[in-house]
Scaffold this active site. Sequence first.
Site, PDB file in Angstrom:
ATOM      1  CE1 TYR A   1      19.837  -7.233  99.994  1.00 35.23           C
ATOM      2  CE2 TYR A   1      18.851  -5.852 101.685  1.00 35.23           C
ATOM      3  CZ  TYR A   1      19.843  -6.076 100.751  1.00 35.23           C
ATOM      4  OH  TYR A   1      20.851  -5.156 100.590  1.00 35.23           O
TER       5      TYR A   1
ATOM      6  CE  LYS B   1      23.100  -8.044 101.237  1.00 36.39           C
ATOM      7  NZ  LYS B   1      24.308  -8.111 100.413  1.00 36.39           N
TER       8      LYS B   1
ATOM      9  N   GLY C   1      29.522  -7.893  90.143  1.00 35.85           N
ATOM     10  CA  GLY C   1      28.284  -7.113  90.290  1.00 35.85           C
ATOM     11  C   GLY C   1      28.597  -5.641  90.086  1.00 35.85           C
TER      12      GLY C   1
ATOM     13  NE  ARG D   1      22.426  -5.188  85.064  1.00 35.29           N
ATOM     14  CZ  ARG D   1      22.583  -3.876  85.209  1.00 35.29           C
ATOM     15  NH1 ARG D   1      22.718  -3.099  84.167  1.00 35.29           N
ATOM     16  NH2 ARG D   1      22.612  -3.338  86.422  1.00 35.29           N
TER      17      ARG D   1
ATOM     18  CG  ASP E   1      26.900  -6.900  86.373  1.00 33.99           C
ATOM     19  OD1 ASP E   1      26.928  -6.163  87.371  1.00 33.99           O
ATOM     20  OD2 ASP E   1      25.840  -7.427  85.950  1.00 33.99           O
TER      21      ASP E   1
ATOM     22  CD  GLN F   1      22.025   3.072  94.495  1.00 26.61           C
ATOM     23  OE1 GLN F   1      21.557   2.085  95.066  1.00 26.61           O
ATOM     24  NE2 GLN F   1      21.885   4.287  94.979  1.00 26.61           N
TER      25      GLN F   1
HETATM   26  N1  LIG Z   1      22.207   0.260  97.174  1.00 24.80           N
HETATM   27  C1  LIG Z   1      21.887   0.232  98.454  1.00 24.80           C
HETATM   28  O1  LIG Z   1      21.220   1.133  98.968  1.00 24.80           O
HETATM   29  C2  LIG Z   1      22.382  -0.913  99.322  1.00 24.80           C
HETATM   30  C3  LIG Z   1      22.100  -0.894 100.688  1.00 24.80           C
HETATM   31  C4  LIG Z   1      22.516  -1.963 101.482  1.00 24.80           C
HETATM   32  C5  LIG Z   1      23.275  -2.983 100.924  1.00 24.80           C
HETATM   33  N2  LIG Z   1      23.532  -2.974  99.579  1.00 24.80           N
HETATM   34  C6  LIG Z   1      24.296  -4.112  99.039  1.00 24.80           C
HETATM   35  O2  LIG Z   1      25.325  -3.681  98.171  1.00 24.80           O
HETATM   36  C7  LIG Z   1      25.474  -4.629  97.092  1.00 24.80           C
HETATM   37  C8  LIG Z   1      25.358  -3.913  95.763  1.00 24.80           C
HETATM   38  O3  LIG Z   1      24.135  -3.224  95.727  1.00 24.80           O
HETATM   39  P1  LIG Z   1      23.671  -2.341  94.484  1.00 24.80           P
HETATM   40  O4  LIG Z   1      22.720  -1.342  95.014  1.00 24.80           O
HETATM   41  O5  LIG Z   1      24.819  -1.905  93.678  1.00 24.80           O
HETATM   42  O6  LIG Z   1      22.809  -3.437  93.691  1.00 24.80           O
HETATM   43  P2  LIG Z   1      22.347  -3.404  92.173  1.00 24.80           P
HETATM   44  O7  LIG Z   1      21.153  -4.297  92.060  1.00 24.80           O
HETATM   45  O8  LIG Z   1      22.249  -2.010  91.673  1.00 24.80           O
HETATM   46  O9  LIG Z   1      23.592  -4.095  91.446  1.00 24.80           O
HETATM   47  C9  LIG Z   1      23.865  -5.473  91.539  1.00 24.80           C
HETATM   48  C10 LIG Z   1      24.627  -5.882  90.299  1.00 24.80           C
HETATM   49  O10 LIG Z   1      24.846  -7.298  90.373  1.00 24.80           O
HETATM   50  C11 LIG Z   1      24.626  -7.852  89.101  1.00 24.80           C
HETATM   51  N3  LIG Z   1      24.248  -9.253  89.216  1.00 24.80           N
HETATM   52  C12 LIG Z   1      23.032  -9.754  89.565  1.00 24.80           C
HETATM   53  N4  LIG Z   1      23.068 -11.087  89.543  1.00 24.80           N
HETATM   54  C13 LIG Z   1      24.328 -11.444  89.204  1.00 24.80           C
HETATM   55  C14 LIG Z   1      24.968 -12.692  89.025  1.00 24.80           C
HETATM   56  N5  LIG Z   1      24.306 -13.848  89.181  1.00 24.80           N
HETATM   57  N6  LIG Z   1      26.285 -12.686  88.688  1.00 24.80           N
HETATM   58  C15 LIG Z   1      26.977 -11.524  88.501  1.00 24.80           C
HETATM   59  N7  LIG Z   1      26.390 -10.315  88.651  1.00 24.80           N
HETATM   60  C16 LIG Z   1      25.085 -10.278  88.996  1.00 24.80           C
HETATM   61  C17 LIG Z   1      23.511  -7.022  88.492  1.00 24.80           C
HETATM   62  O11 LIG Z   1      23.503  -7.111  87.060  1.00 24.80           O
HETATM   63  C18 LIG Z   1      23.873  -5.627  88.998  1.00 24.80           C
HETATM   64  O12 LIG Z   1      24.685  -4.933  88.077  1.00 24.80           O
HETATM   65  C19 LIG Z   1      24.427  -5.717  97.336  1.00 24.80           C
HETATM   66  O13 LIG Z   1      25.007  -6.761  98.062  1.00 24.80           O
HETATM   67  C20 LIG Z   1      23.412  -5.018  98.205  1.00 24.80           C
HETATM   68  O14 LIG Z   1      22.708  -5.920  99.007  1.00 24.80           O
HETATM   69  C21 LIG Z   1      23.098  -1.975  98.775  1.00 24.80           C
END
Ligand SMILES: NC(=O)c1ccc[n+]([C@@H]2O[C@H](COP(=O)([O-])OP(=O)(O)OC[C@H]3O[C@@H](n4cnc5c(N)ncnc54)[C@H](O)[C@@H]3O)[C@@H](O)[C@H]2O)c1
Length: 314
Positions: A143, A147, A9, A37, A35, A13
Amino acid sequence: MKENILVIGSNGQIGTELVTALRNTYGNTQVIACDIRKPDYEYLNAGPFELANVLDTARLKELFEQYKPTQVYLLAALLSATGEQNPKLAWDLNMNGLLSVLDLALAYKTVKVYWPSSIAVFGPNSPKTQTPQYCTMDPNTVYGFSKQAGERWCEYYFHKYNLDVRSIRYPGLISWKAAPGGGTTDYAIHIFHEALKQGHYSSFLSAHTELPMMYMDDAIRGTLELMDAPSQNLRIRSSYNFAGVSFTPEILGAEINKHIPEFKLDYTANDPRQLIADTWPGSIDDTYAQEDWHWKPEYDLAKMTTAMLTNLKK
Ligand SMILES: NC(=O)c1ccc[n+]([C@@H]2O[C@H](COP(=O)([O-])OP(=O)(O)OC[C@H]3O[C@@H](n4cnc5c(N)ncnc54)[C@H](O)[C@@H]3O)[C@@H](O)[C@H]2O)c1
């Protein structure tokens, strides 16, 4: 020990910044980005990249076989707002993705696994202010409860199989390098882009909705500090409360006004993300993180606002 670090992943972000930070520490070739993509960011091409769906167990096994990762970071997930649009997929990805990684980590003797949780594990009956590590938790988004269940699995694999899993309950993360992935706290990123572009922003959360947030640099540093901490110091094997700075849209707007006096903020009504935000904490007590791995944020609201505006202007 030579590390091989697999980040699943990697293009989202957090991943775009985490991969760079890990490559700076361990070397480009030692960090394998992965990832579903292809990366949009050229710097991800600085080291190995593998296209894979975390739900494709055979493909995931191939990667473990090929790289024998010493550390795995699992970031692939559907986030709070996107998850509500596709609840079954959110459950499948957030849960089965985690279970596959935990099982492969055991099978291939991965030394450490990192998996992020979220403040979404709390719910309408959790204390709103300085929400403690242990309290009532009744999340009502898919979600949130994916978690919460994930936290239970992480703790279970640690106690039952001695797998060194580490986790943080991230608050809303504020960053400028990559777009946010569809969460309830995304307004606090959009607002900076729109303040610079239009001088105006309509917040989908109401003026007084206080939520815990953190600047991405702090989140990445905290994550790496947790991963470097001696295992015996870590009392929490579900997921650590983790605090940065708490604010409302109105307070953030006023801070932006110090830099852009003509910036105007208004509010849209009836956004479904408001219902999610209303069930989340306003602030977090992260005493365990402070005590166990000396966590201390560096960015307050003023410093974060300056950093966001300065970097986005570039
Ligand atoms: N960004 C935040 O504010 C935040 C806050 C709390 C928790 N989180 C957790 O941190 C983690 C990452 O968050 P993020 O903000 O980077 O999310 P994001 O959505 O920006 O990135 C997730 C990435 O996972 C990839 N992905 C989706 N499905 C997939 C699959 N089946 N196989 C492989 N890759 C796949 C997507 O293409 C994407 O690049 C997540 O678990 C999220 O719950 C994020």
